[in-house]
Design an enzyme around this catalytic site. Structure first.
Site, short mmCIF file in Angstrom:
data_model
loop_
_atom_site.label_atom_id
_atom_site.label_comp_id
_atom_site.label_asym_id
_atom_site.label_seq_id
_atom_site.Cartn_x
_atom_site.Cartn_y
_atom_site.Cartn_z
N GLU A 171 19.25 40.19 73.99
CA GLU A 171 20.38 39.06 74.20
C GLU A 171 19.41 37.59 74.10
O GLU A 171 18.38 37.50 74.73
CB GLU A 171 20.67 39.06 75.65
CG GLU A 171 21.78 40.31 75.81
CD GLU A 171 22.31 40.37 77.16
OE1 GLU A 171 22.72 39.26 77.69
OE2 GLU A 171 22.90 41.50 77.59
N GLU A 175 19.73 44.33 82.49
CA GLU A 175 19.63 43.31 83.64
C GLU A 175 19.47 44.10 84.92
O GLU A 175 20.31 43.64 85.91
CB GLU A 175 20.60 42.18 83.55
CG GLU A 175 20.37 41.52 82.26
CD GLU A 175 21.19 40.25 82.43
OE1 GLU A 175 21.91 39.66 83.07
OE2 GLU A 175 20.73 39.37 81.50
O1 AHR Z 1 26.12 37.87 77.55
C1 AHR Z 1 26.67 37.58 78.53
C2 AHR Z 1 25.91 38.05 79.78
O2 AHR Z 1 24.81 37.72 79.75
C3 AHR Z 1 25.52 39.64 79.61
O3 AHR Z 1 26.70 40.55 80.03
C4 AHR Z 1 24.36 39.92 80.60
O4 AHR Z 1 23.34 40.91 80.29
C5 AHR Z 1 23.62 38.59 80.51
O5 AHR Z 1 23.44 37.90 82.04
#
Ligand code: AHR
Length: 511
Positions: free
Chosen positions: A314, A192
């Site tokens: 994710e 991110e």
């Molecule tokens: O999964 C939780 C958070 O979500 C992670 O650390 C980040 O990459 C995303 O914003």
């Protein structure tokens, strides 16, 4: 495709209606992709109780453990067949300095986990503990390197420490108890980077990425698969700029997509929700299909040969934390609603593996849409765990296209989703597996499966359902959501027929 629209305002739990779906399974279709096992990947971060308590309790703990890894979680993860595990973050990765996590544990420095509740991190779980865990699980490690607050040198030396068989980093590794290098395939260069990983623009990050990626070297016979930080959700410009500027320097580009009501204000309770909120959640989760297609279209324009993969590293549901828990620990319960989200999402991911090569649900233990929850020495398997375990038959199996016509559900937020979900694959032994999900809360669905030429001889399966959609598995109580043998599917001539109960997930094996 003909669709019937159902408006959630007209739905009622008291009604029991039934619908009919005919599915044509094209098991003779040629040149179909193999579903990479990594579509069923997991993510673990130094966040709340994911690593500490969730996975690592230390060798001196009273919680039964194998060299510090809690035994119950280890066994549950082995049964899940975790193909890939991403670590150490997430946002944590861009503040993680790997050298703090090697050497004698008592000497490791402590740091404040600024992203996640200012918890004190003692670094007792570091590179050795993570990579040894991956070896014990037979899982591919996916390391997220620190770009936001780290240096090129730090990242380059980490790669050398993990994978080189000679030189001063290999000597340091041996001094710390590990002579043989590990195999590390996936290397994420930042996380991110548009937000917690450095607040960068895509133009700036694409240059930074290229510099870091250059010095991430292959040692001995280890071959890195380099992953550039990608977009969140609907940020198509990020994907465009990355493909324009850096496609030749990466193997994969990531994407994050969470099923979250919104990033400000309440995200809703994980366990207390209305019918309307149930359909809102499901409709938001399956919107990932449109989002994937739009990112693919941009990638296709720059990379028609599909050399660069998209990795959804994710994804999952994100609700409010459980009342009374640390807001920075993202600990949420997991109901049959989460199981429906998992089933619908995985059926979608199976379809797009020509470009989509990995999907890691967030996160493996005690954070967001977890597989496993722990409370001290106690552990429960969540409904989402059961979907992943039931669906692991699709890992490394050949995709089999399925054709069907569905109705649609329109959520109160105005999203339109299909009212039935199916995916099929054939494994190396020739067995056909079909995963089906009925999202309706109040309707069972009669399903008829037909095949190109297969004459089915036997069908068996498992079903996951609960007596209420908000059921979850509680510590110290009998599991309320657990799979059972599914006996309702029958071979009938050249077809297989069954009735899928409301809000259920079924995986069949047909021979
Ligand atoms: O999964 C939780 C958070 O979500 C992670 O650390 C980040 O990459 C995303 O914003």
């Amino acid at each position: 495709m003909k669709r019937t629209l159902t408006f959630v305002a007209a739905l009622s739990m008291a009604l029991t209606l039934s619908a009919q779906v005919k599915v044509s399974i094209h098991e003779t279709a040629q040149d179909q992709p193999v579903i990479p096992a990594e579509i069923y990947g997991q993510f673990s971060e130094h966040l709340g109780k994911c690593i500490y308590e969730g996975i690592w309790v230390g060798p001196d703990s009273s919680i039964p453990n194998v060299d510090g890894y809690r035994t119950d979680v280890l066994e549950a993860l082995k049964a899940l067949k975790v193909p890939v595990l991403r670590w150490p973050g997430g946002c944590f990765a861009d503040e993680y300095h790997w050298m703090d996590g090697i050497g004698p544990r008592e000497n490791r420095p402590k740091l404040v986990n600024n992203n996640w509740g200012s918890t004190l991190e003692d670094n007792s779980f570091g590179t050795h503990e993570f990579l040894n865990l991956c070896e014990m699980l037979g899982t591919e490690p996916y390391i997220s390197a620190n770009v936001g607050s780290g240096t090129v040198e730090e990242m380059a030396k980490w790669v050398e420490y993990m994978t080189a068989d000679a030189g001063s980093m290999a000597e340091l590794r041996e001094k710390n108890g590990r002579k043989e290098p590990w195999k590390v395939k996936y290397l994420g260069v930042g996380n991110e980077s548009w937000g917690c990983g450095g607040n960068m623009t895509p133009e700036y990050y694409s240059d930074v990425y290229k510099r870091y990626a250059l010095y991430a070297r292959n040692y001995s016979d280890n071959q890195l698969y380099k992953v550039a930080c990608g977009a969140s959700d609907y940020d198509y410009n990020w994907t465009k700029v990355m493909m324009q500027n850096a496609r030749g320097n990466m193997n994969g580009l990531s994407l994050h997509y969470y099923t979250c009501k919104g990033w400000t204000g309440s995200k809703g309770s994980a366990t207390q929700f209305t019918t309307e909120e149930y359909y809102n959640t499901l409709a938001k989760s399956v919107e990932v299909e449109e989002v994937l297609k739009k990112h693919f279209a941009i990638m296709d324009a720059y990379d028609p040969q599909r050399r660069v993969a998209l990795l959804l590293d994710e994804w999952g549901t994100w609700f409010d934390v459980e009342p009374g828990t640390n807001p920075g620990w993202l600990y949420q319960q997991n109901t049959m609603r989460d199981a429906m989200v998992a089933a619908l999402s995985l059926n979608i991911f199976n379809k797009y593996t020509e470009r989509l090569k990995m999907a890691n649900i967030a996160q493996v233990v005690n954070v967001l849409q977890s597989m496993i929850l722990t409370d001290g020495a106690r552990m429960v398997l969540t409904p989402t765990y059961h979907v992943f375990r039931m669906y692991n038959v699709h890992q490394d199996a050949t995709y089999v296209p399925a054709e069907y016509s569905t109705g649609s559900i329109v959520s109160a937020e105005g999203r339109i989703m299909e009212d039935f979900s199916v995916s099929s694959s054939r494994d190396a032994s020739g067995a056909l597996h079909v995963s089906l999900a009925n999202p309706y809360l109040d309707k069972s669905v009669t399903v008829e499966l037909s095949f190109d030429s297969l004459k089915p001889k036997s069908v068996s399966g498992e079903i996951l359902k609960a007596d209420r959609i908000d059921r979850y598995n509680e510590f110290g109580k009998a599991a309320a959501v657990t799979p059972a043998a599914y006996k309702d599917a029958k071979v009938s001539g050249k077809k297989v027929t069954m009735t899928l109960p409301a809000a259920s997930v079924v995986v069949l094996e047909i021979k």
